[in-house]
Design a protein around this motif. Structure first.
Motif, PDB file in Angstrom:
ATOM      1  N   ARG A 172      -3.413  -2.752   2.321  1.00  0.00           N
ATOM      2  CA  ARG A 172      -2.498  -4.061   2.338  1.00  0.00           C
ATOM      3  C   ARG A 172      -1.302  -3.807   3.366  1.00  0.00           C
ATOM      4  O   ARG A 172      -0.759  -4.749   3.946  1.00  0.00           O
ATOM      5  N   LEU A 173      -0.801  -2.648   3.571  1.00  0.00           N
ATOM      6  CA  LEU A 173       0.334  -2.300   4.444  1.00  0.00           C
ATOM      7  C   LEU A 173       0.162  -1.496   5.724  1.00  0.00           C
ATOM      8  O   LEU A 173       0.855  -0.953   6.096  1.00  0.00           O
ATOM      9  N   TRP A 174      -1.282  -1.794   6.469  1.00  0.00           N
ATOM     10  CA  TRP A 174      -1.354  -0.947   7.529  1.00  0.00           C
ATOM     11  C   TRP A 174      -0.498  -1.272   8.639  1.00  0.00           C
ATOM     12  O   TRP A 174       0.152  -0.511   9.521  1.00  0.00           O
ATOM     13  N   ARG A 175      -0.213  -2.558   8.829  1.00  0.00           N
ATOM     14  CA  ARG A 175       0.477  -3.233   9.978  1.00  0.00           C
ATOM     15  C   ARG A 175       2.144  -2.850   9.598  1.00  0.00           C
ATOM     16  O   ARG A 175       2.784  -2.208  10.539  1.00  0.00           O
ATOM     17  N   ALA A 176       2.563  -2.831   8.418  1.00  0.00           N
ATOM     18  CA  ALA A 176       4.062  -2.418   8.049  1.00  0.00           C
ATOM     19  C   ALA A 176       4.026  -1.171   8.201  1.00  0.00           C
ATOM     20  O   ALA A 176       5.066  -0.673   8.899  1.00  0.00           O
ATOM     21  N   ARG A 177       3.283  -0.163   7.877  1.00  0.00           N
ATOM     22  CA  ARG A 177       3.223   1.118   7.926  1.00  0.00           C
ATOM     23  C   ARG A 177       3.125   1.509   9.314  1.00  0.00           C
ATOM     24  O   ARG A 177       4.001   2.603  10.103  1.00  0.00           O
ATOM     25  N   PHE A 178       2.360   1.026  10.370  1.00  0.00           N
ATOM     26  CA  PHE A 178       2.432   1.079  11.774  1.00  0.00           C
ATOM     27  C   PHE A 178       3.588   1.070  12.479  1.00  0.00           C
ATOM     28  O   PHE A 178       4.187   1.545  13.219  1.00  0.00           O
ATOM     29  N   ILE A 179       4.395  -0.249  11.843  1.00  0.00           N
ATOM     30  CA  ILE A 179       5.729  -0.611  12.412  1.00  0.00           C
ATOM     31  C   ILE A 179       6.760   0.531  12.433  1.00  0.00           C
ATOM     32  O   ILE A 179       7.555   0.905  13.014  1.00  0.00           O
ATOM     33  N   SER A 180       6.755   1.143  11.153  1.00  0.00           N
ATOM     34  CA  SER A 180       7.434   2.084  10.789  1.00  0.00           C
ATOM     35  C   SER A 180       7.037   3.398  11.352  1.00  0.00           C
ATOM     36  O   SER A 180       8.084   4.071  12.117  1.00  0.00           O
ATOM     37  N   SER A 181       5.872   3.466  11.577  1.00  0.00           N
ATOM     38  CA  SER A 181       5.256   5.177  12.043  1.00  0.00           C
ATOM     39  C   SER A 181       5.691   5.017  13.736  1.00  0.00           C
ATOM     40  O   SER A 181       6.170   6.057  14.429  1.00  0.00           O
ATOM     41  N   LYS A 182       5.883   3.827  14.475  1.00  0.00           N
ATOM     42  CA  LYS A 182       6.116   3.657  16.120  1.00  0.00           C
ATOM     43  C   LYS A 182       7.537   3.446  16.177  1.00  0.00           C
ATOM     44  O   LYS A 182       7.839   3.517  17.320  1.00  0.00           O
ATOM     45  N   MET A 183       8.369   3.532  15.308  1.00  0.00           N
ATOM     46  CA  MET A 183       9.889   3.505  15.539  1.00  0.00           C
ATOM     47  C   MET A 183      10.274   4.762  16.035  1.00  0.00           C
ATOM     48  O   MET A 183      10.560   5.874  15.341  1.00  0.00           O
ATOM     49  N   ARG A 184      10.618   4.987  17.089  1.00  0.00           N
ATOM     50  CA  ARG A 184      10.958   6.310  17.780  1.00  0.00           C
ATOM     51  C   ARG A 184      12.347   6.626  17.384  1.00  0.00           C
ATOM     52  O   ARG A 184      12.496   8.002  17.202  1.00  0.00           O
ATOM     53  N   THR A 185      13.218   5.678  17.132  1.00  0.00           N
ATOM     54  CA  THR A 185      14.616   6.071  16.603  1.00  0.00           C
ATOM     55  C   THR A 185      14.424   7.071  15.263  1.00  0.00           C
ATOM     56  O   THR A 185      15.589   7.442  14.744  1.00  0.00           O
ATOM     57  N   ALA A 186      13.499   6.571  14.410  1.00  0.00           N
ATOM     58  CA  ALA A 186      13.243   6.954  13.107  1.00  0.00           C
ATOM     59  C   ALA A 186      12.237   8.417  13.169  1.00  0.00           C
ATOM     60  O   ALA A 186      12.241   8.971  11.995  1.00  0.00           O
ATOM     61  N   ARG A 187      11.651   8.499  14.147  1.00  0.00           N
ATOM     62  CA  ARG A 187      10.641   9.584  14.343  1.00  0.00           C
ATOM     63  C   ARG A 187      11.033  10.746  13.926  1.00  0.00           C
ATOM     64  O   ARG A 187      10.505  11.532  13.234  1.00  0.00           O
ATOM     65  N   ASP A 188      12.230  11.200  14.274  1.00  0.00           N
ATOM     66  CA  ASP A 188      12.682  12.676  13.806  1.00  0.00           C
ATOM     67  C   ASP A 188      12.831  12.843  12.398  1.00  0.00           C
ATOM     68  O   ASP A 188      12.466  13.807  11.840  1.00  0.00           O
ATOM     69  N   ALA A 189      13.438  11.895  11.925  1.00  0.00           N
ATOM     70  CA  ALA A 189      13.683  11.804  10.350  1.00  0.00           C
ATOM     71  C   ALA A 189      12.385  11.712   9.592  1.00  0.00           C
ATOM     72  O   ALA A 189      11.970  12.593   8.669  1.00  0.00           O
TER      73      ALA A 189
END
Length: 237
Positions: A172-189
């Motif tokens: 149910r959360l594929w798109r939501a998790r994709f949004i989180s995954s592709k955020m470069r500003t949060a990727r290092d964390a």
């Protein structure tokens, strides 16, 4: 050893024939990519006739593809039963992510007890692929590695009911998790959290692994909320 046994063993070693993907599976893959990349925006109607013509397939495999994507939370049906791209509220996403965080925390704890060394090595391999990926890596590739990392740990927990429940919520959360995954500003964390998870797995520290897994999903909620707010600002300017 008989001659038949010899050639069958040779054939088995060469590799079984891979099953062909159905038209429905291929259509689902194409539509999933369009939705995840934002080429089909949330709430947009997806008329079956137009889709079947664009994809070059009949309505039967298309309906199967749409049912699959409905199960993944990417497509839903309005009062008229016409398909559209799902547009869940942030409250709904947060509630589902909270449950998913609890499931992955349990998976981390159990994996520390039940995972084989090979399964831990597999999770570590996906962590390394993400950590060493070049800046220009396709967001979909990075996302697939991210999901494979989490799914490997859930599978390594060795608990069938947990795996089934996790699959239902994660779908149910594929798109939501994709949004989180592709955020470069949060990727290092995110990558730092993955390293913590792997370290806990290798140490077989269930409490620490569970804590890191839960915290990872809590951060995803924050990332998704920030991304949703940014999209809303863009749409109003």
């Amino acid at each position: 050893m008989s001659k038949q046994a010899t050639w069958t063993d040779d054939l088995r070693a060469f590799g079984a024939i891979k099953p062909r993907r159905s038209l429905a599976e291929e259509a689902a893959d194409t539509l999933r990519e369009f939705i995840l990349l934002g080429k089909l925006a949330p709430g947009v109607p997806v008329p079956e006739r137009d889709l079947s013509e664009a994809l070059g397939i009949s309505r039967t495999p298309l309906k199967e593809a749409l049912r699959q994507l409905e199960g993944e939370g990417l497509i839903d049906y309005g009062p008229t039963r016409r398909p559209r791209v799902a547009d869940p509220s942030m409250d709904e996403i947060s509630e589902n992510l909270a449950v998913l965080g609890a499931l992955e925390a349990l998976a981390g704890e159990l994996a520390c007890k039940n995972a084989t060394d090979a399964e831990i090595a597999e999770a570590a391999r996906f962590e390394e692929m993400m950590r060493t990926a070049p800046a220009g890596t396709d967001p979909l590739d990075f996302f697939r590695w991210d999901m494979a990392f989490h799914q490997t740990i859930v599978r390594a927990a060795g608990n069938a009911p947990l795996s089934e429940t996790h699959h239902a919520y994660n779908s149910r959360l594929w798109r939501a998790r994709f949004i989180s995954s592709k955020m470069r500003t949060a990727r290092d964390a995110t990558l730092g959290q993955h390293e913590d998870i792997i370290a806990a797995l290798k140490a077989r520290d269930g409490a620490a692994c569970g804590q890191h897994m839960r915290r990872h999903l809590e951060v995803a909620i924050v990332n998704i909320a920030a991304a949703q707010a940014r999209l809303e600002r863009q749409n109003t300017t």
